[in-house]
Design a protein around this motif. Structure first.
Motif, PDB file in Angstrom:
ATOM      1  N   GLY A 145     -37.633   8.797   0.497  1.00  0.00           N
ATOM      2  CA  GLY A 145     -38.988   8.973  -0.002  1.00  0.00           C
ATOM      3  C   GLY A 145     -39.175   8.359  -1.372  1.00  0.00           C
ATOM      4  O   GLY A 145     -38.249   8.315  -2.178  1.00  0.00           O
ATOM      5  N   GLN A 176     -45.646   6.740   1.343  1.00  0.00           N
ATOM      6  CA  GLN A 176     -44.666   5.850   1.950  1.00  0.00           C
ATOM      7  C   GLN A 176     -45.081   4.390   1.784  1.00  0.00           C
ATOM      8  O   GLN A 176     -44.270   3.526   1.460  1.00  0.00           O
ATOM      9  N   GLU A 213     -36.502   5.678   6.892  1.00  0.00           N
ATOM     10  CA  GLU A 213     -37.653   6.295   7.544  1.00  0.00           C
ATOM     11  C   GLU A 213     -38.970   5.710   7.018  1.00  0.00           C
ATOM     12  O   GLU A 213     -39.822   6.434   6.492  1.00  0.00           O
ATOM     13  N   THR A 257     -41.726   4.717   8.356  1.00  0.00           N
ATOM     14  CA  THR A 257     -42.993   5.112   8.969  1.00  0.00           C
ATOM     15  C   THR A 257     -43.221   6.618   8.909  1.00  0.00           C
ATOM     16  O   THR A 257     -44.139   7.130   9.544  1.00  0.00           O
ATOM     17  N   ASN A 258     -42.414   7.328   8.131  1.00  0.00           N
ATOM     18  CA  ASN A 258     -42.549   8.778   8.007  1.00  0.00           C
ATOM     19  C   ASN A 258     -43.949   9.136   7.488  1.00  0.00           C
ATOM     20  O   ASN A 258     -44.376   8.662   6.441  1.00  0.00           O
ATOM     21  N   GLY A 259     -44.659   9.968   8.239  1.00  0.00           N
ATOM     22  CA  GLY A 259     -45.976  10.428   7.815  1.00  0.00           C
ATOM     23  C   GLY A 259     -47.122   9.520   8.179  1.00  0.00           C
ATOM     24  O   GLY A 259     -48.277   9.840   7.884  1.00  0.00           O
ATOM     25  N   SER A 263     -33.991   5.127  10.991  1.00  0.00           N
ATOM     26  CA  SER A 263     -35.135   5.819  11.583  1.00  0.00           C
ATOM     27  C   SER A 263     -34.651   6.830  12.614  1.00  0.00           C
ATOM     28  O   SER A 263     -33.613   6.636  13.240  1.00  0.00           O
ATOM     29  N   HIS A 264     -35.418   7.918  12.757  1.00  0.00           N
ATOM     30  CA  HIS A 264     -35.104   8.861  13.837  1.00  0.00           C
ATOM     31  C   HIS A 264     -35.915   8.542  15.083  1.00  0.00           C
ATOM     32  O   HIS A 264     -35.796   9.239  16.093  1.00  0.00           O
ATOM     33  N   ASP A 316     -33.459  13.160  18.539  1.00  0.00           N
ATOM     34  CA  ASP A 316     -33.962  13.504  17.212  1.00  0.00           C
ATOM     35  C   ASP A 316     -32.824  13.324  16.239  1.00  0.00           C
ATOM     36  O   ASP A 316     -32.029  14.223  16.018  1.00  0.00           O
ATOM     37  N   ALA A 332     -32.754  12.277  12.897  1.00  0.00           N
ATOM     38  CA  ALA A 332     -32.975  12.160  11.455  1.00  0.00           C
ATOM     39  C   ALA A 332     -31.801  12.753  10.715  1.00  0.00           C
ATOM     40  O   ALA A 332     -31.226  13.759  11.094  1.00  0.00           O
TER      41      ALA A 332
END
Length: 330
Positions: free
Chosen positions: A104, A162, A181, A183-185, A212-213, A327, A329
């Motif tokens: 982040g 992001q 990550e 594309t998180n959010g 990425s998850h 999943d 992550a």
């Protein structure tokens, strides 16, 4: 034990031995205080110009690996080369050539999106102040934040933050972009835009290392991938080859799913799943021809509307390798 370059016995930069690899590790190991082994003998090779997906379940050592590659912590043993130089000894040489969005973005909440980028760019000793405004506006435009550039960062949604973190990584041309990550959010449209941006960056010659998850995301945008579990590398290579290594499943569409499942089981099929008028299964061992199974269904009175072998996905390969769900992550 402390996380310093001295811990790893590194005092100066060293040229990497393998041309064509933007990231290369050999026997990379990290053991924390108390004996926890986070990364165990990792041999990783990231080809220049690739979009490289980095996958692993929770606790796989993925984040620890990224932190070692960026020189944030030193390995207990083994070596890591980034852009041809030994890390963490060559951090001052390597990091200006690397854009990173890890765990982040760290933003100044009281500044606008544009103000954040100006601050980040000002902190770069190699950045020409005469062209700063153009760099900032171009980065905002590339991540779709031009219209929100004047808003305070504290008002940004997670997806907007992001995007702003990615814009900061794009202020200068980079030989390597490390994204955790990315594309998180983001909403689906934002995810598509970031995927398109990653492809464009790779086409321009930037190597992208992406964790990425979302296995579907990796399969859509990445050219190569690696899978880790319990601190060890399980497999790496071109995404198409990894997916091809997993066995596809039989799929039958029929108004007689019960009879179809029974006949497939009698012929050695396993892992049967019935969903409405669709039956899927793992093919019998021993190389039974799909045409023979189809003929057996017809002889048994099953009305077959569709029959075939589904192409294996990266998710299938991941589950086969780790025994875990998708999943991933962490």
């Amino acid at each position: 034990m402390t996380d310093t370059a001295a811990e790893a016995g590194e005092t100066e930069a060293e040229t990497g031995p393998v041309p064509g690899s933007v990231i290369e590790t050999r026997g990379l190991t990290k053991r924390y205080r108390g004996g926890q082994l986070a990364v165990d003998g990792l041999d990783l090779a990231v080809p220049a110009g690739s979009v490289f997906g980095f996958l692993g379940p929770n606790g796989s050592g993925k984040t620890t690996t990224i932190r070692m590659l960026m020189g944030l912590i030193a390995p207990t043993s083994g070596t890591a080369h980034v852009l041809g130089c030994r890390m963490p000894a060559a951090s001052r040489t390597v990091l200006p050539q690397v854009g990173a969005l890890i765990e982040g973005p760290a933003l100044y909440p009281f500044l606008t999106g544009r103000g954040n980028l100006v601050r980040f760019d000002s902190a770069d000793p190699a950045a020409d102040p005469r062209t700063r405004r153009a760099r900032v506006e171009n980065a905002l435009d590339r991540v779709g934040l031009a219209a929100a550039a004047g808003k305070k960062a504290r008002t940004y949604s997670l997806g907007m933050k992001q995007r702003l973190g990615l814009a900061a990584a794009l202020l200068q041309p980079r030989g390597l972009l490390v994204l955790d990550e990315p594309t998180n959010g983001l909403d689906p449209q934002g995810m598509r835009e970031i995927r398109s941006l990653v492809r464009d960056l790779a086409a321009e010659g930037t190597t992208v290392f992406l964790s990425s998850h979302l296995l579907d995301e990796i399969e859509q945008v990445c050219t190569h991938a690696a899978v880790m579990a319990r601190g060890r590398l399980l497999v790496q290579g071109p995404v198409a080859e990894l997916a091809a290594g997993a066995r596809g499943r039989l799929a039958v569409t029929t108004p007689d799913p019960g009879d179809a499942a029974r006949i497939l089981a009698e012929h050695g099929a396993t892992g049967l799943v019935t969903e409405g008028d669709r039956v899927s299964a793992d093919a019998p061992p021993g190389g039974t021809e799909p045409a023979d199974l189809n003929a057996a269904l017809v002889r048994g009175g099953v009305r077959v509307r569709a029959f075939g072998i589904e192409r294996a996905s990266l998710e299938d390969a991941f589950v086969a390798l780790t025994g875990e769900g998708f999943d991933v992550a962490g």
